[in-house]
Design an enzyme around this catalytic site. Structure first.
Site, PDB file in Angstrom:
ATOM      1  N   SER A  84      24.565 -22.257  26.797  1.00  0.00           N
ATOM      2  CA  SER A  84      25.805 -22.947  26.425  1.00  0.00           C
ATOM      3  C   SER A  84      26.201 -23.905  27.543  1.00  0.00           C
ATOM      4  O   SER A  84      25.482 -24.047  28.525  1.00  0.00           O
ATOM      5  CB  SER A  84      26.895 -21.933  26.150  1.00  0.00           C
ATOM      6  N   LYS A 120      30.031 -34.278  21.618  1.00  0.00           N
ATOM      7  CA  LYS A 120      29.674 -32.896  21.296  1.00  0.00           C
ATOM      8  C   LYS A 120      30.033 -32.660  19.833  1.00  0.00           C
ATOM      9  O   LYS A 120      31.186 -32.383  19.496  1.00  0.00           O
ATOM     10  CB  LYS A 120      30.421 -31.928  22.213  1.00  0.00           C
ATOM     11  N   ARG A 141      20.274 -20.898  16.817  1.00  0.00           N
ATOM     12  CA  ARG A 141      20.515 -20.554  18.213  1.00  0.00           C
ATOM     13  C   ARG A 141      20.590 -19.034  18.409  1.00  0.00           C
ATOM     14  O   ARG A 141      20.124 -18.510  19.402  1.00  0.00           O
ATOM     15  CB  ARG A 141      21.809 -21.215  18.671  1.00  0.00           C
ATOM     16  N   GLU A 178      21.781 -30.824  16.745  1.00  0.00           N
ATOM     17  CA  GLU A 178      22.892 -30.230  16.018  1.00  0.00           C
ATOM     18  C   GLU A 178      22.747 -30.450  14.508  1.00  0.00           C
ATOM     19  O   GLU A 178      22.496 -31.573  14.069  1.00  0.00           O
ATOM     20  CB  GLU A 178      24.181 -30.912  16.520  1.00  0.00           C
ATOM     21  N   LYS A 286      25.758 -35.118  31.031  1.00  0.00           N
ATOM     22  CA  LYS A 286      24.527 -34.539  31.595  1.00  0.00           C
ATOM     23  C   LYS A 286      24.064 -35.442  32.725  1.00  0.00           C
ATOM     24  O   LYS A 286      23.996 -36.662  32.536  1.00  0.00           O
ATOM     25  CB  LYS A 286      23.418 -34.496  30.538  1.00  0.00           C
ATOM     26  N   LYS A 310      36.190 -31.191  27.026  1.00  0.00           N
ATOM     27  CA  LYS A 310      36.777 -30.918  25.719  1.00  0.00           C
ATOM     28  C   LYS A 310      37.940 -31.855  25.400  1.00  0.00           C
ATOM     29  O   LYS A 310      38.612 -32.349  26.295  1.00  0.00           O
ATOM     30  CB  LYS A 310      37.276 -29.471  25.674  1.00  0.00           C
ATOM     31  N   CYS A 404      52.362   2.230  30.655  1.00  0.00           N
ATOM     32  CA  CYS A 404      51.234   1.873  29.792  1.00  0.00           C
ATOM     33  C   CYS A 404      51.538   2.342  28.359  1.00  0.00           C
ATOM     34  O   CYS A 404      51.835   3.523  28.156  1.00  0.00           O
ATOM     35  CB  CYS A 404      49.956   2.531  30.298  1.00  0.00           C
TER      36      CYS A 404
HETATM   37  S1  IVH Z   1      22.883 -29.856  25.350  1.00  0.00           S
HETATM   38  C1  IVH Z   1      21.909 -26.297  28.043  1.00  0.00           C
HETATM   39  N1  IVH Z   1      23.903 -31.851  24.050  1.00  0.00           N
HETATM   40  O1  IVH Z   1      27.023 -27.608  22.506  1.00  0.00           O
HETATM   41  C2  IVH Z   1      22.274 -27.526  27.298  1.00  0.00           C
HETATM   42  N2  IVH Z   1      24.591 -29.662  23.426  1.00  0.00           N
HETATM   43  O2  IVH Z   1      27.898 -25.340  24.380  1.00  0.00           O
HETATM   44  C3  IVH Z   1      23.029 -27.262  26.046  1.00  0.00           C
HETATM   45  N3  IVH Z   1      26.148 -29.593  21.535  1.00  0.00           N
HETATM   46  O3  IVH Z   1      24.976 -24.968  21.501  1.00  0.00           O
HETATM   47  C4  IVH Z   1      22.756 -28.166  24.943  1.00  0.00           C
HETATM   48  N4  IVH Z   1      26.240 -31.778  21.227  1.00  0.00           N
HETATM   49  O4  IVH Z   1      25.447 -26.750  19.811  1.00  0.00           O
HETATM   50  C5  IVH Z   1      23.879 -30.519  24.179  1.00  0.00           C
HETATM   51  N5  IVH Z   1      24.676 -33.740  22.992  1.00  0.00           N
HETATM   52  C6  IVH Z   1      24.655 -32.414  23.105  1.00  0.00           C
HETATM   53  C7  IVH Z   1      25.410 -31.567  22.269  1.00  0.00           C
HETATM   54  C8  IVH Z   1      25.361 -30.176  22.467  1.00  0.00           C
HETATM   55  C9  IVH Z   1      26.662 -30.591  20.800  1.00  0.00           C
HETATM   56  C10 IVH Z   1      26.441 -28.160  21.357  1.00  0.00           C
HETATM   57  C11 IVH Z   1      25.235 -27.302  21.079  1.00  0.00           C
HETATM   58  C12 IVH Z   1      25.249 -26.197  22.082  1.00  0.00           C
HETATM   59  C13 IVH Z   1      26.638 -26.267  22.599  1.00  0.00           C
HETATM   60  C14 IVH Z   1      26.674 -25.862  24.048  1.00  0.00           C
END
Ligand code: IVH
Length: 673
Positions: A84, A120, A141, A178, A286, A310, A404
């Site tokens: 993740s 994302k 996944r 995705e 990234k 986010k 408690c």
């Molecule tokens: S890279 C270790 N690139 O985000 C790298 N993930 O929280 C992880 N996601 O399960 C993946 N767009 O479903 C990557 N351009 C993108 C993305 C992406 C959506 C989602 C993916 C992953 C989650 C990670």
């Protein structure tokens, strides 16, 4: 006008009819009505529920949101885990994220990174294996380490190329991306699913690919899993290659090089997000340089080289009906607001966390208040503010309990020696298993996925077995009376057999998982691994008692005073010693699987001084990856002393006296080639 009884009867009849057709379709594969009639039947049930709010049935199609871990598919391990992303929410988080990277790589503060910035998309990820250009299999996944084989369903997606002709396409490669559904297509599925993401995951995991095919799923590619001879230098080059090979990539991807620009871009994109054709819940950053990505590696479950920035979450207003206090595994008392159910961004919310006493006091949150509630992704919804204008005149301040609610013990706030402040969280002062709520939570933790991972032993089962007095301690799980369980509501021979099977299976466990399963405060998965690696041998763990010299653990990089005092406390309690003793005979604990085959097998290292172009954490992780061990003092046990700038001269002298090899960083790297 129809009366309530006849409406109810009509409704139940329809549900029964649907159940029959489901059975014919899914279990017997022999449908006797057309898909159109079937859909109409479903819709008529949902329409009745909309019209008459008192209609409600557990088998209603409206209850089917998202997916349940399905038994329909074969499970398969991912060759490279699907991890993740850690989240950042603001400039400060983002600066910290970059700072950590610079520290790890030992780079100057003014170093500039190029980021691949990718929306994302809020769908579900899938991993596609290509062999000699053919799409041969696809996995969901799952838990990141093991997914479900959903090849045929993925095959129905037009965006996924089935054959790739490009000459330079690798012989063996996993492409990841995705699976999602566009907003306009979701409109037609609104009755069946709460949001596009649920719709995508639900459709992707249909038992029959013919069902999946009916739904216009899309696929956008963004990364690779296993990739034998990867010669790409940059993520952006890889994305271009994906496009050339016939994959769809996100048209909003771009490259950005500094934090100010990242923030500006985020602000602009956030404004646009509602106009996009699909749901996007943030931007992924990234490090574009794949070589740096490789060096940075992972920490816990997420890469060091990427983060998700986010967007602010969806929010709504609702009324607080009451405030409940939950007691967690570590005794923490968490206040939870029970609110009038409200739909926030596609999900019905009826609980919101109030975090702790300070938070309630600070915001002066009271029962009866109208509050604004925010929900972001999978995070528990929380209260952001109180609408004071709407506060009832007779409202009174909330008083946090000083006992408690589960066992009546005093509650206390811990003093943090590092911050010199009292913790915000109030905790039950009783010791573990004497508080009912804590005990139940500890057992839930024990059976959970990352601990013993007992399939079918969910939270509800723990609660039921507790209520029936079948379990009081973790070890009771291995002495369950299955005849009694069989008699319980909802249980039968088959489910008892399944449970027996998964309990037996769970008995084979690694030392680190075992340590983690004990639920010692401050000992999470990572720390449990560190301790297991340090001890190497389970017998050593079983020998730990009150008299053990816990300071030995201070030698472990990553374990500090807080962890030590928590372990110490754990082993000072008789009940815990009893649990460990019992479990040591109930379970078949394997010594930690040490990576013992690397170049540095059986060699020990110590580092003094600052290294060039690499942080201590990085060099340590390189040594450990090659099966070497890090020591924290010079002794006869040490094989190599690695010397950087401004070393401790005394250490070098000691090493020379003991005939220990002294190397600089380059010499170390040469040893490794
Ligand atoms: S890279 C270790 N690139 O985000 C790298 N993930 O929280 C992880 N996601 O399960 C993946 N767009 O479903 C990557 N351009 C993108 C993305 C992406 C959506 C989602 C993916 C992953 C989650 C990670």
């Amino acid at each position: 006008m129809e009366d309530k009884t006849s409406i109810k009867k009509k409704y139940i009849d329809k549900i029964k009819k649907l159940k029959k057709h489901n059975e014919l379709y899914y279990s017997k594969s022999k449908p006797i009505i057309s898909d159109k009639d079937y859909d109409e039947l479903k819709l008529s049930i949902i329409n009745l529920e909309k019209k008459y709010s008192y209609l409600n049935h557990k088998d209603s199609p409206s209850k089917i949101v998202g997916f349940k871990p399905s038994k329909n598919f074969t499970k398969q391990k991912h060759k490279v885990p699907m991890l993740s992303l850690s989240n950042v929410f603001n400039r400060e988080d983002l600066t910290n994220f970059e700072k950590k990277i610079k520290n790890y790589l030992n780079l100057k503060k003014n170093q500039i990174f190029e980021y691949s910035v990718e929306p994302k998309i809020d769908g579900i990820s899938a991993s596609l294996t290509y062999k000699n250009g053919s799409f041969v299999s696809g996995l969901s996944r799952g838990d990141g380490y093991e997914g479900e084989l959903i090849t045929e369903n993925l095959r129905t997606i037009k965006d996924i190329p089935k054959f790739i002709n490009a000459k330079d396409f690798p012989q063996n490669i996993e492409i990841r991306g995705e699976v999602y559904i566009e907003k306009k297509d979701f409109e037609k599925l609104k009755e069946k699913f709460a949001n596009p993401r649920n719709a995508a995951s639900g459709s992707l995991r249909q038992k029959y690919s013919s069902e999946t095919k009916k739904i216009p799923l899309k696929f956008i590619a963004y990364t690779f899993g296993q990739f034998d001879s990867n010669t790409f230098q940059k993520q952006s080059d890889f994305l271009i290659f994906l496009k050339k090979s016939g994959f769809k990539i996100c048209k909003y991807n771009n490259l950005i090089s500094n934090i100010d620009d990242l923030i500006k871009n985020h602000e602009n994109f956030e404004k646009k997000r509602y106009e996009l054709e699909y749901d996007v819940d943030g931007l992924v950053y990234k490090i574009n340089d794949l070589n740096l990505q490789q060096r940075l590696g992972f920490v816990g479950n997420a890469p060091r080289w990427a983060a998700a920035h986010k967007f602010s979450a969806a929010s709504s207003f609702s009324k607080i009906l009451k405030i409940d206090i939950q007691v967690g595994r570590t005794g923490a008392l968490t206040p939870v607001a029970k609110i009038k159910p409200v739909n926030i961004g596609g999900v019905v919310v009826s609980n919101a966390t109030l975090h702790n006493e300070d938070e309630i006091n600070k915001k002066d949150i009271r029962v009866g208040d109208i509050v604004q509630i925010e929900r972001a992704g999978d995070v528990i919804p929380h209260v952001i503010s109180v609408d004071l204008k709407k506060r009832p005149s007779k409202s009174i301040r909330y008083k946090f309990p000083d006992k408690c609610p589960s066992c009546g013990s005093q509650v206390e706030k811990e003093f943090n020696n590092q911050t010199k402040k009292y913790d915000a969280v109030k905790r039950c002062s009783s010791e573990g298993y004497s508080c009912e709520k804590i005990a139940i939570e500890k057992i839930k933790h024990f059976v959970s996925k990352d601990a013993l991972n007992i399939d079918g032993f969910g939270k509800k089962v723990v609660e039921k077995f507790w209520e029936k007095k079948f379990i009081r301690f973790p070890q009771d799980i291995f002495k369950l009376d299955y005849n009694k369980i069989k008699e319980l509501d909802g249980w039968g021979q088959q489910s008892v057999n399944n449970l027996k099977y998964s309990i037996n299976k769970s008995k084979n466990i690694t030392l680190s998982k075992f340590i983690f399963s004990l639920g010692i405060r401050h000992i999470g998965q990572e720390n449990a691994k560190l301790i297991a690696k340090h001890l190497q041998n389970k017998e050593k763990f079983f020998k730990i008692n009150k008299k053990f010299n816990f300071n030995l653990f201070l030698n472990i990089d990553g374990i500090g005073e807080i962890q030590i005092s928590s372990i110490k406390k754990f082993f000072s309690i008789k009940e815990n010693l009893e649990i460990v003793k019992n479990l040591s005979s109930d379970l078949n604990i394997e010594n930690e699987n040490l990576n013992n085959e690397g170049k540095f097998k059986n060699s020990t290292f110590m580092i003094t001084g600052k290294l060039q172009s690499m942080s201590r954490a990085e060099i340590k992780s390189i040594i450990e990856k090659n099966s070497g061990k890090i020591l924290s003092s010079v002794s006869k046990k040490l094989d190599y002393l690695i010397v950087g700038e401004k070393p401790t001269i005394k250490k070098i002298n000691q090493a020379k006296e003991l005939n220990i090899k002294v190397l600089n960083q380059n010499e170390l790297m040469k040893l490794l080639n």
